[in-house]
Motif scaffolding. Structure first.
Motif, PDB file in Angstrom:
ATOM      1  N   LYS A 136       0.843  -1.186   0.000  1.00 46.79           N
ATOM      2  CA  LYS A 136       0.000   0.000   0.000  1.00 46.79           C
ATOM      3  C   LYS A 136       0.888   1.249   0.000  1.00 46.79           C
ATOM      4  CE  LYS A 136      -0.306   0.141   5.031  1.00 46.79           C
ATOM      5  NZ  LYS A 136      -1.215   0.196   6.196  1.00 46.79           N
ATOM      6  N   THR A 137       0.303   2.382  -0.387  1.00 48.99           N
ATOM      7  CA  THR A 137       1.055   3.625  -0.415  1.00 48.99           C
ATOM      8  C   THR A 137       1.050   4.267   0.956  1.00 48.99           C
ATOM      9  OG1 THR A 137       0.458   4.001  -2.712  1.00 48.99           O
ATOM     10  CG2 THR A 137       1.225   5.905  -1.463  1.00 48.99           C
ATOM     11  N   LEU A 138       2.251   4.544   1.480  1.00 51.03           N
ATOM     12  CA  LEU A 138       2.359   5.211   2.773  1.00 51.03           C
ATOM     13  C   LEU A 138       2.290   6.720   2.562  1.00 51.03           C
ATOM     14  CD1 LEU A 138       5.262   3.169   4.373  1.00 51.03           C
ATOM     15  CD2 LEU A 138       2.818   2.734   4.462  1.00 51.03           C
ATOM     16  N   LYS A 139       1.747   7.423   3.518  1.00 51.19           N
ATOM     17  CA  LYS A 139       1.569   8.873   3.375  1.00 51.19           C
ATOM     18  C   LYS A 139       2.796   9.611   3.888  1.00 51.19           C
ATOM     19  CE  LYS A 139      -3.433   8.460   3.763  1.00 51.19           C
ATOM     20  NZ  LYS A 139      -4.653   8.838   4.522  1.00 51.19           N
ATOM     21  N   TYR A 140       3.920   9.377   3.204  1.00 49.19           N
ATOM     22  CA  TYR A 140       5.165   9.979   3.658  1.00 49.19           C
ATOM     23  C   TYR A 140       5.812  10.840   2.583  1.00 49.19           C
ATOM     24  CZ  TYR A 140       4.896   6.574   7.432  1.00 49.19           C
ATOM     25  OH  TYR A 140       4.499   5.822   8.496  1.00 49.19           O
ATOM     26  N   GLY A 141       5.206  11.004   1.443  1.00 47.18           N
ATOM     27  CA  GLY A 141       5.791  11.847   0.415  1.00 47.18           C
ATOM     28  C   GLY A 141       6.734  11.085  -0.485  1.00 47.18           C
ATOM     29  N   LEU A 142       7.404  11.856  -1.332  1.00 44.07           N
ATOM     30  CA  LEU A 142       8.205  11.274  -2.409  1.00 44.07           C
ATOM     31  C   LEU A 142       9.401  10.478  -1.903  1.00 44.07           C
ATOM     32  CD1 LEU A 142       8.823  11.031  -5.434  1.00 44.07           C
ATOM     33  CD2 LEU A 142      10.060  13.195  -5.284  1.00 44.07           C
ATOM     34  N   HIS A 143      10.039  10.923  -0.840  1.00 45.14           N
ATOM     35  CA  HIS A 143      11.316  10.323  -0.442  1.00 45.14           C
ATOM     36  C   HIS A 143      11.184   9.370   0.727  1.00 45.14           C
ATOM     37  CE1 HIS A 143      13.368  12.768  -3.332  1.00 45.14           C
ATOM     38  NE2 HIS A 143      12.841  13.860  -2.824  1.00 45.14           N
ATOM     39  N   GLY A 144      10.117   8.583   0.757  1.00 45.50           N
ATOM     40  CA  GLY A 144      10.048   7.508   1.741  1.00 45.50           C
ATOM     41  C   GLY A 144       9.527   7.971   3.077  1.00 45.50           C
ATOM     42  N   LEU A 145      10.355   7.815   4.123  1.00 47.65           N
ATOM     43  CA  LEU A 145       9.887   7.980   5.498  1.00 47.65           C
ATOM     44  C   LEU A 145      10.243   9.349   6.073  1.00 47.65           C
ATOM     45  CD1 LEU A 145      11.062   4.490   6.746  1.00 47.65           C
ATOM     46  CD2 LEU A 145       8.745   5.139   6.117  1.00 47.65           C
ATOM     47  N   PRO A 146       9.414   9.833   7.005  1.00 50.99           N
ATOM     48  CA  PRO A 146       9.705  11.123   7.644  1.00 50.99           C
ATOM     49  C   PRO A 146      10.711  10.959   8.774  1.00 50.99           C
ATOM     50  CG  PRO A 146       7.706  10.222   8.551  1.00 50.99           C
ATOM     51  CD  PRO A 146       8.148   9.250   7.475  1.00 50.99           C
ATOM     52  N   THR A 147      11.152  12.078   9.328  1.00 52.26           N
ATOM     53  CA  THR A 147      11.994  12.047  10.521  1.00 52.26           C
ATOM     54  C   THR A 147      11.215  11.398  11.667  1.00 52.26           C
ATOM     55  OG1 THR A 147      13.188  14.021   9.846  1.00 52.26           O
ATOM     56  CG2 THR A 147      13.225  13.475  12.192  1.00 52.26           C
ATOM     57  N   ARG A 148      11.902  10.583  12.455  1.00 51.72           N
ATOM     58  CA  ARG A 148      11.268   9.875  13.574  1.00 51.72           C
ATOM     59  C   ARG A 148      12.142  10.038  14.807  1.00 51.72           C
ATOM     60  NH1 ARG A 148      11.438   4.237  15.298  1.00 51.72           N
ATOM     61  NH2 ARG A 148       9.447   3.612  16.224  1.00 51.72           N
ATOM     62  N   HIS A 149      11.593  10.694  15.831  1.00 48.81           N
ATOM     63  CA  HIS A 149      12.348  10.988  17.053  1.00 48.81           C
ATOM     64  C   HIS A 149      13.645  11.728  16.727  1.00 48.81           C
ATOM     65  CE1 HIS A 149       9.405   8.501  18.933  1.00 48.81           C
ATOM     66  NE2 HIS A 149       9.883   7.379  18.454  1.00 48.81           N
ATOM     67  N   GLY A 150      13.566  12.615  15.738  1.00 50.85           N
ATOM     68  CA  GLY A 150      14.723  13.420  15.380  1.00 50.85           C
ATOM     69  C   GLY A 150      15.701  12.761  14.436  1.00 50.85           C
ATOM     70  N   VAL A 151      15.470  11.512  14.069  1.00 53.71           N
ATOM     71  CA  VAL A 151      16.394  10.774  13.202  1.00 53.71           C
ATOM     72  C   VAL A 151      15.746  10.546  11.848  1.00 53.71           C
ATOM     73  CG1 VAL A 151      17.731   8.656  12.901  1.00 53.71           C
ATOM     74  CG2 VAL A 151      17.426   9.625  15.187  1.00 53.71           C
ATOM     75  N   GLY A 152      16.426  10.978  10.797  1.00 50.39           N
ATOM     76  CA  GLY A 152      15.941  10.724   9.453  1.00 50.39           C
ATOM     77  C   GLY A 152      16.206   9.284   9.051  1.00 50.39           C
ATOM     78  N   PRO A 153      15.500   8.785   8.033  1.00 48.32           N
ATOM     79  CA  PRO A 153      15.694   7.405   7.604  1.00 48.32           C
ATOM     80  C   PRO A 153      17.019   7.209   6.881  1.00 48.32           C
ATOM     81  CG  PRO A 153      14.220   8.526   6.102  1.00 48.32           C
ATOM     82  CD  PRO A 153      14.477   9.478   7.227  1.00 48.32           C
ATOM     83  N   SER A 154      17.560   6.011   6.978  1.00 51.75           N
ATOM     84  CA  SER A 154      18.714   5.613   6.183  1.00 51.75           C
ATOM     85  C   SER A 154      18.220   5.117   4.830  1.00 51.75           C
ATOM     86  CB  SER A 154      19.503   4.510   6.888  1.00 51.75           C
ATOM     87  OG  SER A 154      20.023   4.973   8.113  1.00 51.75           O
ATOM     88  N   CYS A 155      19.133   5.046   3.876  1.00 55.28           N
ATOM     89  CA  CYS A 155      18.749   4.669   2.518  1.00 55.28           C
ATOM     90  C   CYS A 155      19.702   3.622   1.979  1.00 55.28           C
ATOM     91  CB  CYS A 155      18.763   5.901   1.616  1.00 55.28           C
ATOM     92  SG  CYS A 155      18.367   5.565  -0.118  1.00 55.28           S
ATOM     93  N   VAL A 156      19.163   2.631   1.270  1.00 57.34           N
ATOM     94  CA  VAL A 156      19.983   1.640   0.578  1.00 57.34           C
ATOM     95  C   VAL A 156      19.489   1.542  -0.861  1.00 57.34           C
ATOM     96  CG1 VAL A 156      18.516  -0.283   1.360  1.00 57.34           C
ATOM     97  CG2 VAL A 156      20.844  -0.737   0.570  1.00 57.34           C
ATOM     98  N   SER A 157      20.426   1.533  -1.804  1.00 55.39           N
ATOM     99  CA  SER A 157      20.079   1.392  -3.219  1.00 55.39           C
ATOM    100  C   SER A 157      20.058  -0.082  -3.589  1.00 55.39           C
ATOM    101  CB  SER A 157      21.096   2.131  -4.096  1.00 55.39           C
ATOM    102  OG  SER A 157      21.035   3.520  -3.857  1.00 55.39           O
ATOM    103  N   LEU A 158      19.032  -0.501  -4.310  1.00 55.39           N
ATOM    104  CA  LEU A 158      18.903  -1.892  -4.720  1.00 55.39           C
ATOM    105  C   LEU A 158      19.524  -2.062  -6.101  1.00 55.39           C
ATOM    106  CD1 LEU A 158      15.201  -2.672  -3.664  1.00 55.39           C
ATOM    107  CD2 LEU A 158      17.276  -2.564  -2.253  1.00 55.39           C
ATOM    108  N   PRO A 159      20.603  -2.840  -6.223  1.00 54.16           N
ATOM    109  CA  PRO A 159      21.243  -3.043  -7.528  1.00 54.16           C
ATOM    110  C   PRO A 159      20.472  -4.068  -8.358  1.00 54.16           C
ATOM    111  CG  PRO A 159      22.363  -4.344  -5.868  1.00 54.16           C
ATOM    112  CD  PRO A 159      21.304  -3.550  -5.135  1.00 54.16           C
ATOM    113  N   ALA A 160      20.866  -4.209  -9.607  1.00 52.91           N
ATOM    114  CA  ALA A 160      20.288  -5.278 -10.421  1.00 52.91           C
ATOM    115  C   ALA A 160      20.654  -6.619  -9.796  1.00 52.91           C
ATOM    116  CB  ALA A 160      20.810  -5.192 -11.849  1.00 52.91           C
ATOM    117  N   GLY A 161      19.731  -7.549  -9.737  1.00 46.77           N
ATOM    118  CA  GLY A 161      20.016  -8.841  -9.122  1.00 46.77           C
ATOM    119  C   GLY A 161      18.808  -9.749  -9.145  1.00 46.77           C
TER     120      GLY A 161
END
Length: 303
Positions: free
Chosen positions: A3-28
């Motif tokens: 389902k679509t989460l209501k967090y905008g274009l770039h995934g997750l919002p700040t949570r307890h002052g900490v922004g989300p980490s990001c991992v890029s998924l390669p071809a595989g």
């Protein structure tokens, strides 16, 4: 189905002052995103990833939830929250010296990191200030070492960030540090140290090598007390650990430095022995308001 989460274009919002980490998924050819994450991060268990998904703490760059059985898709970014089971409490407090709609100036104590990394998330200056001031968009304009105390500047608005960071890129900001280090008679002050600094091994340590200088520090002596002295340090450039490397290269390692001179095993923190290096003052013309700014730390170094 995701389902679509209501967090905008770039995934997750700040949570307890900490922004989300990001991992890029390669071809595989991984069956699911979960399978990829378990292989990519062997220190994090499948159970942990599944718990994050069930709690709605993972999303792709389009805001779609990452679920346990979601098929793998390469060339995409996934956002998630890092978690630390046993984050150590840093028993020292920061102070906000100045705040307006554009700028926050904080006094950072020794041992407190500026931004999340490694073993520290909540126990960082940035996250403490975000939670304390309610400013999710707060961004450090520059960094000082975790072991160093003193002034750190933050941009409040994203629109102002580049202008403030330009002060450091263009060397139009005046930064002054103090340090306590050995006194060696015969060295003529003031002096300028220029050298080429590169990453050493392990990666967190820096090293002077022959070659075109990429770092410059101006050093003077303020007072002498027996076999130690108080030094005034002014970095012209901003290489990692620059002042610590330059002082060590001069045969004047800063007191209580756990990495310079290099040792085989870096000792653990000892709160009784803080690094005797202090970001003392900073002055500049504010690129947003045009005002003359000057700030000085409330911390001090004692012989």
């Amino acid at each position: 189905m995701s389902k679509t989460l209501k967090y905008g274009l770039h995934g997750l919002p700040t949570r307890h002052g900490v922004g989300p980490s990001c991992v890029s998924l390669p071809a595989g050819q991984w069956p699911t995103i979960t399978d990829f994450l378990v292989e990519r991060f062997p220190a994090i268990t499948r159970k942990t990833w599944l718990e994050r998904m069930q709690q709605g703490l993972m999303a792709d760059e389009f805001g779609l939830a990452v679920t346990p059985e979601r098929p793998y898709q390469g060339h995409m970014r996934v956002y998630y929250y890092r978690a630390l089971d046993d984050e150590p409490r840093i028993p020292f407090e920061e102070t906000v010296l100045y705040q307006d709609e554009h700028l926050v100036v904080a006094d950072k104590p020794h041992f407190l990191p500026v931004t999340p990394s490694g073993h520290y998330l909540q126990e960082t200056l940035l996250v403490r200030l975000k939670n304390r001031l309610g400013l999710d968009g707060l961004t450090p304009i520059h960094r000082i070492d975790r072991e160093t105390a003193g002034l750190v500047l933050f941009s409040v608005r994203i629109a102002d960030r580049n202008a403030y960071q330009g002060l450091f890129r263009q060397h139009t900001i005046h930064k002054h540090y103090e340090a306590i280090a050995p006194w060696r008679a015969g060295t003529v002050f003031p002096l300028t140290r220029k050298s080429r600094i590169v990453e050493d091994k392990p990666f967190f340590r820096q090293l002077e090598v022959p070659g075109e200088p990429n770092s410059e520090s101006r050093i003077d002596v303020l007072e002498v007390a027996g076999n130690v002295a108080r030094y005034a340090l002014s970095p012209v450039t901003g290489k990692k650990h620059q002042l610590r490397v330059h002082m060590n290269a001069l045969g004047l390692p800063i007191l209580n430095d756990r990495m310079y001179p290099p040792v085989e095993h870096t000792p653990d923190d000892d709160y009784r022995l803080p690094l005797q290096l202090l970001a003392k003052s900073i002055a500049f013309t504010d690129p947003v308001t045009g005002q003359q700014r000057q700030f000085e730390t409330r911390f001090s170094l004692n012989f």
